[in-house]
Design a protein around this motif. Structure first.
Motif, PDB file in Angstrom:
ATOM      1  N   ASP A   3       0.849  -1.185   0.000  1.00 53.49           N
ATOM      2  CA  ASP A   3       0.000   0.000   0.000  1.00 53.49           C
ATOM      3  C   ASP A   3       0.885   1.236   0.000  1.00 53.49           C
ATOM      4  O   ASP A   3       1.939   1.289   0.620  1.00 53.49           O
ATOM      5  N   SER A   4       0.443   2.256  -0.665  1.00 52.52           N
ATOM      6  CA  SER A   4       1.201   3.502  -0.687  1.00 52.52           C
ATOM      7  C   SER A   4       0.418   4.579   0.023  1.00 52.52           C
ATOM      8  O   SER A   4      -0.784   4.648  -0.006  1.00 52.52           O
ATOM      9  N   SER A  23      -0.159   8.637  -6.193  1.00 50.17           N
ATOM     10  CA  SER A  23      -0.478   7.544  -5.282  1.00 50.17           C
ATOM     11  C   SER A  23      -1.950   7.177  -5.369  1.00 50.17           C
ATOM     12  O   SER A  23      -2.316   6.008  -5.442  1.00 50.17           O
ATOM     13  N   ARG A  24      -2.805   8.227  -5.372  1.00 54.48           N
ATOM     14  CA  ARG A  24      -4.257   7.972  -5.475  1.00 54.48           C
ATOM     15  C   ARG A  24      -4.584   7.327  -6.815  1.00 54.48           C
ATOM     16  O   ARG A  24      -5.396   6.404  -6.887  1.00 54.48           O
ATOM     17  N   ILE A  27      -3.650   3.653  -6.660  1.00 54.06           N
ATOM     18  CA  ILE A  27      -4.610   2.857  -5.889  1.00 54.06           C
ATOM     19  C   ILE A  27      -5.891   2.653  -6.686  1.00 54.06           C
ATOM     20  O   ILE A  27      -6.453   1.554  -6.723  1.00 54.06           O
ATOM     21  N   TRP A  28      -6.353   3.714  -7.366  1.00 56.68           N
ATOM     22  CA  TRP A  28      -7.557   3.582  -8.201  1.00 56.68           C
ATOM     23  C   TRP A  28      -7.343   2.545  -9.296  1.00 56.68           C
ATOM     24  O   TRP A  28      -8.206   1.710  -9.559  1.00 56.68           O
ATOM     25  N   ALA A  31      -7.184  -0.903  -7.743  1.00 63.91           N
ATOM     26  CA  ALA A  31      -8.523  -1.290  -7.294  1.00 63.91           C
ATOM     27  C   ALA A  31      -9.378  -1.725  -8.476  1.00 63.91           C
ATOM     28  O   ALA A  31     -10.118  -2.721  -8.398  1.00 63.91           O
ATOM     29  N   GLY A 272      -4.446  -2.438   0.272  1.00 68.01           N
ATOM     30  CA  GLY A 272      -5.328  -1.269   0.185  1.00 68.01           C
ATOM     31  C   GLY A 272      -6.297  -1.308  -0.980  1.00 68.01           C
ATOM     32  O   GLY A 272      -7.512  -1.150  -0.793  1.00 68.01           O
ATOM     33  N   PRO A 273      -5.821  -1.526  -2.218  1.00 65.41           N
ATOM     34  CA  PRO A 273      -6.739  -1.568  -3.359  1.00 65.41           C
ATOM     35  C   PRO A 273      -7.783  -2.672  -3.252  1.00 65.41           C
ATOM     36  O   PRO A 273      -8.948  -2.475  -3.616  1.00 65.41           O
ATOM     37  N   PHE A 276     -10.319  -1.567  -0.653  1.00 67.15           N
ATOM     38  CA  PHE A 276     -11.107  -0.445  -1.175  1.00 67.15           C
ATOM     39  C   PHE A 276     -12.162  -0.933  -2.163  1.00 67.15           C
ATOM     40  O   PHE A 276     -13.329  -0.504  -2.122  1.00 67.15           O
TER      41      PHE A 276
END
Length: 653
Positions: A3-4, A23-24, A27-28, A31, A272-273, A276
């Motif tokens: 995760d970042s 970073s966002r 993750i998007w 995900a 994280g992804p 989420f």
């Protein structure tokens, strides 16, 4: 992949706005990718899970009357089934996997064999505890293959059956069309799935939106269905329905099959992804669809024949069949590639013989294709479709393999929490035993379906377990036997350097599994050729309990006399060994490696059954067959064939 997160400065704002944006965005993107690969299986469960659970709750005779509109469903029964489904998603998937097991990673990697590696490290590599952990890993892996064969058959069949709802004229084409789609799916594996995988996330995202929207509309027509969120309805249903409740629980479990993929694909997307995607899209979409199906059967009890496709108006059913087919193909693809990855890990961990592995991507090392695994999976899938011919019949075979895997996962997770995370025994038990109780309850419910088809995954898993156990036991016995007969390397080197034979230029590399003993190929080379190279390397390859090994830790060199040295190459259990590339690293450590002046000596063993081997005669013969089927070591270690000399030996086992 980890995760970042961006570090804030004193003002509470991101220290680097562009880095935070990247970073966002990362993750998007991850995900979105996880939605397709990780959640394909569990995302297609609404096609059949609620239907089969209601069928189990109502019984065969009453269910047939319901399908023809002769009876109405008891509202409490529907709420009870829905409550069980929702809380299975919450307890098993959300709490156990998303919030707990995703934290039990091995350098960012997950999966049942990763958990076995962690548990083995926690208890040590020798002793009874290590043997038990290895056995649990074998059981879990064997059951996974049973799931890998059933998932494509059940998923694609359930999607194509939507044609029968759209128009009965397609009834006779369901099985043939399913077979055609499955043949095409398995045929495309050899070309790699990178380009197709890029479409997985967007298509599956559309799928989740498409199943959530009609759910919302039907819930709006009967908001009372939302009472199913109360766990009282599920518990009340189980208490008052006895054995019928247990049968229903077995069908309810269909809603959470695919949960193991959350953990297995941890290394591809990161914790994280995956979390989420589950909490933000997948869980809400599944819950809305199941509640919508419940509201539908309240209004139209006959819709129990296929409540998923009957959620949609007539004009939308054919498009939904197409979308469902795409979604089930994606779900099947995830299981197939998972089988390749698991097999590769099992080979590295010494649970299976070497099999051919083809890399289908120059950029992604994890994208592999295994021809023999692909052929066996296809044969098994087609056999199931031909035998069961409908998703309802095949659903009886589903669940046992997955629940068994979850029980084993829970046991190994308990060991990791207790011994590796260093929790107290009471704290570890308080965390994991409730999940084990739930898993064992579901396993008991699914065991009731053994006669109706549940024997299929048990039989398939049993065969794989027997193969893995035989290979592991046989290789250990053979290692112990050859070690007793081999000459200590240090003694041989001292003798050769006191009275050296004729020397020839170049480097000889002798591959061996025991670096302390003189390799058989070296002894035979001296016996027949009566010469020795100027430089001699005793090379052994070690598989670690970590998924990957850093380049700096890949090679270890130890001199043994003036003209001999030991070289140890270390690879993670998720890596494919590449000996020449690893030896190139040795240049930095002082060995001037030149592939063109190096010869690799390998020992090719011809196995024969011994009168007393430590295994039954039939198991000896199975081990010998497995050894003969193993892929050539030259190909497996990616050694140039024109630099290899093979020396034949005969060994009794």
């Amino acid at each position: 992949m980890t995760d970042s997160a961006s570090a804030p400065d004193g003002s509470g704002m991101p220290a680097n706005g562009s880095a935070d944006a990247r970073s966002r965005a990362g993750i998007w993107g991850l995900a979105l990718g996880s939605i397709g690969v990780v959640y394909g299986d569990i995302g297609t469960s609404p096609l059949y899970a609620f239907r089969e659970a209601i069928a189990a709750a109502s019984g065969p005779h009453r269910h047939e009357a319901l399908r023809h509109g002769h009876e109405e469903l008891a509202r409490g029964d529907v709420l009870g089934v829905l409550s069980l489904i929702l809380w299975a998603l919450i307890v098993i998937v959300t709490l156990k996997y998303v919030l707990i097991l995703l934290r039990a990673d091995n350098n960012g990697e997950g999966g049942t064999l990763t958990l076995m590696a962690l548990a083995s490290r926690a208890v040590g590599r020798v002793g009874k505890a290590a043997g038990v952990i290895a056995l649990l890993g074998i059981v879990s892996a064997g059951l996974f293959y049973g799931d890998a064969i059933i998932t494509p058959a059940l998923s694609v069949l359930s999607a194509i059956e939507g044609l029968d709802i759209a128009t009965p004229a397609f009834h006779h084409y369901v099985v043939p069309l399913t077979i055609v789609i499955l043949l095409a799916l398995f045929a495309m594996q050899s070309s790699g799935t990178a380009k197709v995988a890029a479409l997985f996330g967007p298509i599956t995202t559309v799928w989740f939106a498409a199943i959530a929207i009609p759910g919302v509309l039907w819930i709006a027509s009967d908001p009372g269905v939302l009472w199913a969120i109360n766990p009282f309805y599920g518990l009340n249903f189980l208490v008052h329905h006895g054995m019928t409740g247990l049968y229903t629980l077995g069908a309810v479990f269909l809603a959470v099959t695919g949960a193991e993929a959350l953990y297995a694909d941890l290394g591809h997307f990161g914790r994280g992804p995956i979390q989420f995607a589950w909490l933000g899209l997948v869980l809400p979409s599944l819950a809305l669809n199941y509640l919508g199906q419940g509201a539908l059967v309240f209004a139209h009890p006959a819709a129990i024949a296929n409540p998923f496709f009957l959620l949609y108006p007539g004009w939308a059913r054919i498009p939904m069949v197409v979308l469902a087919t795409a979604a089930t193909v994606i779900a099947s693809q995830a299981v197939i590639t998972g089988a390749y990855s698991l097999t590769s890990q099992a080979i590295q961990l010494g649970l299976l013989p070497r099999l051919e592995i083809r890399h289908t991507s120059a950029q992604q090392a994890g994208q592999i294709y295994m021809p023999r695994v692909n052929a066996l999976l296809l044969a098994g899938v087609l056999l199931l479709v031909a035998l069961f011919r409908s998703s309802s019949a095949l659903a009886a075979a589903y669940g046992i393999a997955v629940t068994g895997t979850m029980v084993v996962t829970g046991i190994m997770a308990f060991v990791v929490v207790w011994r590796m995370w260093r929790w107290s025994l009471i704290a570890a038990a308080a965390l994991m035993l409730p999940f084990l109780f739930v898993d064992l309850t579901f396993l008991s419910a699914n065991m009731l379906k053994v006669v109706d088809g549940g024997w299929v995954p048990l039989a398939l898993g049993g065969v794989i377990m027997l193969v893995m156990y035989t290979w592991r036991r046989g290789t250990r016995l053979m290692y112990e036997k050859t070690r007793r007969l081999e000459t200590p390397l240090d003694n041989l080197v001292q003798m050769l350097e006191r009275k050296p034979p004729q020397r020839v230029p170049g480097t000889a590399v002798f591959l061996t599994s025991d670096p302390k003993s003189a390799p058989t190929a070296l002894l035979h080379s001296l016996k027949h050729y009566k010469v020795l190279h100027e430089h001699n390397v005793i090379l052994s390859v070690e598989t670690t309990h970590t998924p990957r090994v850093e380049s700096a830790k890949r090679v270890r060199i130890e001199p043994v006399g003036a003209t001999f040295m030991r070289v140890l190459l270390r690879f993670g259990y998720m890596e494919t060994p590449n000996v020449p590339r690893a030896l190139a690293i040795a240049r930095k450590l002082g060995w001037h490696f030149d592939i063109m002046s190096t010869s690799f000596f390998l020992s090719r063993r011809a196995l024969r059954p011994a009168p007393h081997s430590g295994m039954p005669r039939w198991q000896d013969r199975l081990f010998i067959r497995l050894a003969r089927s193993a892929n050539d070591a030259t190909d497996y270690f990616q050694i140039p064939t024109d630099r290899v000399v093979e020396v034949g030996t005969q060994v009794t086992i």
